[in-house]
Design an enzyme around this catalytic site. Sequence first.
Site, PDB file in Angstrom:
ATOM      1  N   HIS A  26     -11.990   6.341 -63.752  1.00 18.17           N
ATOM      2  CA  HIS A  26     -11.282   7.415 -64.473  1.00 18.17           C
ATOM      3  C   HIS A  26      -9.785   7.128 -64.501  1.00 18.17           C
ATOM      4  O   HIS A  26      -9.109   7.363 -65.505  1.00 18.17           O
ATOM      5  CB  HIS A  26     -11.527   8.766 -63.792  1.00 18.17           C
ATOM      6  CG  HIS A  26     -12.984   9.096 -63.626  1.00 18.17           C
ATOM      7  ND1 HIS A  26     -13.530   9.482 -62.434  1.00 18.17           N
ATOM      8  CD2 HIS A  26     -14.010   9.071 -64.518  1.00 18.17           C
ATOM      9  CE1 HIS A  26     -14.828   9.701 -62.588  1.00 18.17           C
ATOM     10  NE2 HIS A  26     -15.150   9.449 -63.846  1.00 18.17           N
ATOM     11  N   CYS A 131     -32.590  11.932 -68.638  1.00 25.11           N
ATOM     12  CA  CYS A 131     -31.862  11.482 -67.449  1.00 25.11           C
ATOM     13  C   CYS A 131     -30.646  12.388 -67.269  1.00 25.11           C
ATOM     14  O   CYS A 131     -29.739  12.381 -68.109  1.00 25.11           O
ATOM     15  CB  CYS A 131     -31.425  10.023 -67.566  1.00 25.11           C
ATOM     16  SG  CYS A 131     -30.312   9.565 -66.215  1.00 25.11           S
ATOM     17  N   CYS A 134     -27.179  10.559 -67.119  1.00 20.97           N
ATOM     18  CA  CYS A 134     -26.580  10.199 -68.424  1.00 20.97           C
ATOM     19  C   CYS A 134     -26.384  11.438 -69.291  1.00 20.97           C
ATOM     20  O   CYS A 134     -25.721  11.379 -70.309  1.00 20.97           O
ATOM     21  CB  CYS A 134     -27.481   9.267 -69.228  1.00 20.97           C
ATOM     22  SG  CYS A 134     -27.914   7.722 -68.477  1.00 20.97           S
ATOM     23  N   CYS A 148     -34.076   5.096 -64.788  1.00 23.59           N
ATOM     24  CA  CYS A 148     -32.905   4.858 -65.628  1.00 23.59           C
ATOM     25  C   CYS A 148     -32.118   3.695 -65.018  1.00 23.59           C
ATOM     26  O   CYS A 148     -31.800   3.725 -63.829  1.00 23.59           O
ATOM     27  CB  CYS A 148     -32.040   6.120 -65.682  1.00 23.59           C
ATOM     28  SG  CYS A 148     -30.334   5.770 -66.152  1.00 23.59           S
ATOM     29  N   HIS A 151     -28.704   4.986 -63.460  1.00 28.64           N
ATOM     30  CA  HIS A 151     -28.677   5.939 -62.344  1.00 28.64           C
ATOM     31  C   HIS A 151     -29.789   5.721 -61.325  1.00 28.64           C
ATOM     32  O   HIS A 151     -29.855   6.435 -60.336  1.00 28.64           O
ATOM     33  CB  HIS A 151     -28.676   7.374 -62.889  1.00 28.64           C
ATOM     34  CG  HIS A 151     -27.435   7.675 -63.662  1.00 28.64           C
ATOM     35  ND1 HIS A 151     -27.345   7.485 -65.028  1.00 28.64           N
ATOM     36  CD2 HIS A 151     -26.219   8.070 -63.254  1.00 28.64           C
ATOM     37  CE1 HIS A 151     -26.119   7.787 -65.419  1.00 28.64           C
ATOM     38  NE2 HIS A 151     -25.417   8.134 -64.368  1.00 28.64           N
ATOM     39  N   LYS A 300     -21.241  -3.330 -58.999  1.00 30.27           N
ATOM     40  CA  LYS A 300     -21.047  -2.107 -59.754  1.00 30.27           C
ATOM     41  C   LYS A 300     -20.610  -1.002 -58.786  1.00 30.27           C
ATOM     42  O   LYS A 300     -21.110  -0.932 -57.672  1.00 30.27           O
ATOM     43  CB  LYS A 300     -22.390  -1.738 -60.391  1.00 30.27           C
ATOM     44  CG  LYS A 300     -22.223  -0.894 -61.613  1.00 30.27           C
ATOM     45  CD  LYS A 300     -23.528  -0.561 -62.260  1.00 30.27           C
ATOM     46  CE  LYS A 300     -23.301   0.757 -62.964  1.00 30.27           C
ATOM     47  NZ  LYS A 300     -24.432   1.351 -63.560  1.00 30.27           N
ATOM     48  N   LYS A 303     -22.182   4.918 -55.185  1.00 32.35           N
ATOM     49  CA  LYS A 303     -22.088   5.624 -53.900  1.00 32.35           C
ATOM     50  C   LYS A 303     -22.846   4.880 -52.813  1.00 32.35           C
ATOM     51  O   LYS A 303     -22.382   4.766 -51.691  1.00 32.35           O
ATOM     52  CB  LYS A 303     -22.676   7.023 -54.054  1.00 32.35           C
ATOM     53  CG  LYS A 303     -21.727   7.933 -54.762  1.00 32.35           C
ATOM     54  CD  LYS A 303     -21.698   9.256 -54.062  1.00 32.35           C
ATOM     55  CE  LYS A 303     -20.367   9.896 -54.285  1.00 32.35           C
ATOM     56  NZ  LYS A 303     -20.458  11.318 -54.509  1.00 32.35           N
TER      57      LYS A 303
HETATM   58  N1  MSP Z   1     -18.101  13.348 -69.720  1.00 29.78           N
HETATM   59  C1  MSP Z   1     -18.411  12.120 -70.347  1.00 29.78           C
HETATM   60  C2  MSP Z   1     -17.439  11.829 -71.478  1.00 29.78           C
HETATM   61  C3  MSP Z   1     -17.343  12.865 -72.545  1.00 29.78           C
HETATM   62  S1  MSP Z   1     -16.113  12.471 -73.696  1.00 29.78           S
HETATM   63  C4  MSP Z   1     -16.324  13.571 -74.912  1.00 29.78           C
HETATM   64  C5  MSP Z   1     -18.356  10.994 -69.321  1.00 29.78           C
HETATM   65  N2  MSP Z   1     -17.654  11.226 -68.210  1.00 29.78           N
HETATM   66  S2  MSP Z   1     -17.455  10.197 -66.983  1.00 29.78           S
HETATM   67  O1  MSP Z   1     -16.856  10.963 -65.909  1.00 29.78           O
HETATM   68  O2  MSP Z   1     -18.668   9.531 -66.680  1.00 29.78           O
HETATM   69  O3  MSP Z   1     -16.360   9.187 -67.471  1.00 29.78           O
HETATM   70  C6  MSP Z   1     -16.710   8.034 -68.190  1.00 29.78           C
HETATM   71  C7  MSP Z   1     -15.471   7.234 -68.433  1.00 29.78           C
HETATM   72  O4  MSP Z   1     -14.825   6.899 -67.192  1.00 29.78           O
HETATM   73  C8  MSP Z   1     -15.701   5.874 -69.082  1.00 29.78           C
HETATM   74  O5  MSP Z   1     -15.905   5.948 -70.465  1.00 29.78           O
HETATM   75  C9  MSP Z   1     -14.406   5.198 -68.712  1.00 29.78           C
HETATM   76  O6  MSP Z   1     -13.386   5.724 -69.481  1.00 29.78           O
HETATM   77  C10 MSP Z   1     -14.229   5.616 -67.274  1.00 29.78           C
HETATM   78  N3  MSP Z   1     -14.932   4.704 -66.354  1.00 29.78           N
HETATM   79  C11 MSP Z   1     -15.877   5.063 -65.448  1.00 29.78           C
HETATM   80  N4  MSP Z   1     -16.254   3.966 -64.743  1.00 29.78           N
HETATM   81  C12 MSP Z   1     -15.599   2.880 -65.166  1.00 29.78           C
HETATM   82  C13 MSP Z   1     -15.630   1.508 -64.852  1.00 29.78           C
HETATM   83  N5  MSP Z   1     -16.380   1.026 -63.877  1.00 29.78           N
HETATM   84  N6  MSP Z   1     -14.876   0.667 -65.599  1.00 29.78           N
HETATM   85  C14 MSP Z   1     -14.095   1.132 -66.618  1.00 29.78           C
HETATM   86  N7  MSP Z   1     -14.046   2.427 -66.936  1.00 29.78           N
HETATM   87  C15 MSP Z   1     -14.750   3.345 -66.209  1.00 29.78           C
HETATM   88  O7  MSP Z   1     -18.914   9.949 -69.595  1.00 29.78           O
END
Ligand code: MSP
Length: 514
Positions: A26, A131, A134, A148, A151, A300, A303
Amino acid sequence: MEKSNRTEFYLTTPIYYVNDKPHLGHAYTTIAADVLARFHRLRGLDVFFLTGTDEHGTKIEKKAAELKKTPKELADENSAHFEMLFDRLNISNDDFIRTTAERHHKAVDKFMNLLQAKGVFYEDEYSGLYCAGCEKFVTEKELIEGKCPDHKKVPERISEKNYFFKLREYLPKVKELIARNELVIEPARIRSEILALLENEVLDDFSVSREKVKWGIPLSFAPKQTVYVWVEALENYLSAVGYENDEAKFKKYWPADLHLMAKEIIKFHAIYWPALLLAADLPLPKKIFAHGFFTIDGEKMSKSLKNVIDPNKLIDSFGADATRYLLLSQFPFGKDGDIKFDKFVEQYNADLAHGISNFFHRVISMTEKYFGGVVPNSEADHPVRTGRDLSVRESIDKFWRDYARNLENLKIDQALNQIINLARKGDGIIEKNKPWEMAKTDQNLLSGIIYDLLELNRHIALAIYPFMPETAEKMLTTLGVAKEKNQKLDEIIKWGKLESGAKIKKSEPLFMRK
Ligand code: MSP
């Protein structure tokens, strides 16, 4: 620098799930978006930079139940963690949207009612595998050993009555717009994957409501159903710019210039979202960019592997600016990569402590030693006649052209590399010209070279600003450069803007060696 007619720039990150605290993924996307937001502001655009949290749905409902909290309590707690983290990282977002906010609720209502009135929904029975991780239906084919792949959980079988969106009716148009680059999908590899998906016609209409999910926004025309969390989440991009409550703002900022995210959620953004917008007769976003996914030391993030890193720990060790730098410099933006923590200290020392910081302080101490801390006369030696080393001065325009092109094309890591190289080049100039020898022989030549080195640092500070804003400000303050509002990049990057006679202020090292 290239200019388009539009002076607004609306930029978004995904909104993040609040089932847990923020992690490095994030932070990565949000920092990248912040670099772009700051760069476009410097270019003089009216930037609206949005981030926020995605708070409804099964995932959050389940986690809250596990923790014996209400979903709202969990959402409040974790959303606050995101806001605090973004504050600590100096993220300059203009708004932070939460999908549990009233304004979002109202905007979703308006959007869904509009689509219902346009007749693009229909009711149907749905039975399939879901899932919760997802937050989407999955097919048997996608599963590995019945689970999945992302997950590692067996999906639930769900059977219920839902509202469906006539996605298939809009797919030819979406395909055409992407093919004509009216809707730009980047990088090219991701664009080809999306076009292939559209080409093979494998996508079906999808359900936009859920009967069994209680933690969501009810459909006002069918109150027993809640809006499917993904549909609702995508609509955040409208809610935040006044879709329901501020017509002028909405007109000003919509459509978004850039939706930024990682590649795992590109399908929702590049296909479903444009289709919904077409159905609502709203303009489509200009560009959707999916960066890569990173692993941590080859694994990857998960947790069970205990490698989910709290970005706050990195800020505690390195500070906000270095954390921003270290994350963005690991691998090319837009590609998958690996983050190697054991290399962080080494890289911090090499690029920041020995690189940028050391070069800066070398130049500052020479200014103190030879000129009593006053910026010397830039033209004392009549540079062209004396054969002074003008290589940096001559290459600076190209530096800025490449820098702007890199950032406009989201080659974020390359712009960063350019800056590190510029500091290295500066060090090279010191070694080659040996100001300490000039000090004995030619004060005028010394004035010229020290001026150039100081001016070079002003340029480094400006270029660094989107990446490491605190460091940039420290550098500019030390150089005695007044902070003037509304100064456009095109103006301040002209060579020679550092004023001779300005007083250098003493400062602590920008980055201490670790
Ligand atoms: N809530 C949805 C998004 C809705 S947008 C309308 C979601 N949330 S999430 O908390 O899973 O955040 C996903 C995003 O976090 C990814 O698209 C990316 O921006 C960021 N990332 C999460 N893990 C990551 C990595 N390992 N590497 C790069 N970016 C990562 O999906």
